[in-house]
Design an enzyme around this catalytic site. Structure first.
Site, mmCIF file in Angstrom:
data_model
loop_
_atom_site.group_PDB
_atom_site.id
_atom_site.type_symbol
_atom_site.label_atom_id
_atom_site.label_comp_id
_atom_site.label_asym_id
_atom_site.label_seq_id
_atom_site.Cartn_x
_atom_site.Cartn_y
_atom_site.Cartn_z
ATOM 1 N N TYR A 155 0.808 -1.213 0.000
ATOM 2 C CA TYR A 155 0.000 0.000 0.000
ATOM 3 C C TYR A 155 0.845 1.269 0.000
ATOM 4 O O TYR A 155 0.319 2.364 -0.125
ATOM 5 C CB TYR A 155 -0.952 0.021 1.207
ATOM 6 C CG TYR A 155 -1.914 -1.148 1.243
ATOM 7 C CD1 TYR A 155 -2.637 -1.524 0.117
ATOM 8 C CD2 TYR A 155 -2.092 -1.878 2.403
ATOM 9 C CE1 TYR A 155 -3.502 -2.594 0.155
ATOM 10 C CE2 TYR A 155 -2.966 -2.946 2.455
ATOM 11 C CZ TYR A 155 -3.670 -3.307 1.326
ATOM 12 O OH TYR A 155 -4.537 -4.355 1.364
ATOM 13 N N GLY A 156 2.160 1.128 0.194
ATOM 14 C CA GLY A 156 3.048 2.278 0.149
ATOM 15 C C GLY A 156 3.076 3.119 1.411
ATOM 16 O O GLY A 156 3.698 4.163 1.445
#
Length: 125
Positions: free
Chosen positions: A51-52
């Site tokens: 998801y970063g």
């Protein structure tokens, strides 16, 4: 309180037990003593960095599914009380001793359901 946290993305070996601050109860929140937390695919993807970001937005601690006992309620909460057994979805934070749960995403666990803290003898049917 104790929680499972991680400093860098990676496999399960990045997880560690640490002391973290207690969640602050907002007006619509329940503070829950965690008795059980779900481990789902979204948690694994978050830990791996897919998801970063390390957070879902509400907590840096992993865990989206929680069940436990209410120990405090926000001043705008209705329909829940200290001592209720509840389950719900959180924006992170379930991998801890205590989690903040928005009362709108909570449900009372029926009394007929066994407590996750009580050993049970299950029979296959």
């Amino acid at each position: 309180m104790k929680a499972i946290i991680f400093d860098d993305f990676g496999s399960a070996n990045v997880l560690r037990l640490a002391d973290v601050p207690m969640p602050e109860v907002r007006p619509d929140d329940l503070l829950v003593k965690v008795m059980a937390a779900g481990v789902n695919h979204a948690d694994l993807l978050q830990r791996e960095g897919v998801y970063g970001a390390q957070t879902y937005g509400d907590s840096d601690i992993l865990g989206l599914e929680v069940a436990g006992e209410v120990i405090a309620v926000g001043n705008a909460v209705t329909g829940f009380a200290v001592g209720d057994r509840v389950m719900g979805i959180v924006g992170g934070g379930a991998y801890a001793q205590y989690a903040r749960l928005d009362s709108g995403l909570a449900a009372v666990i029926p009394a007929a359901y066994p407590s996750p803290m009580q050993p049970q003898s299950w029979k296959a049917s």
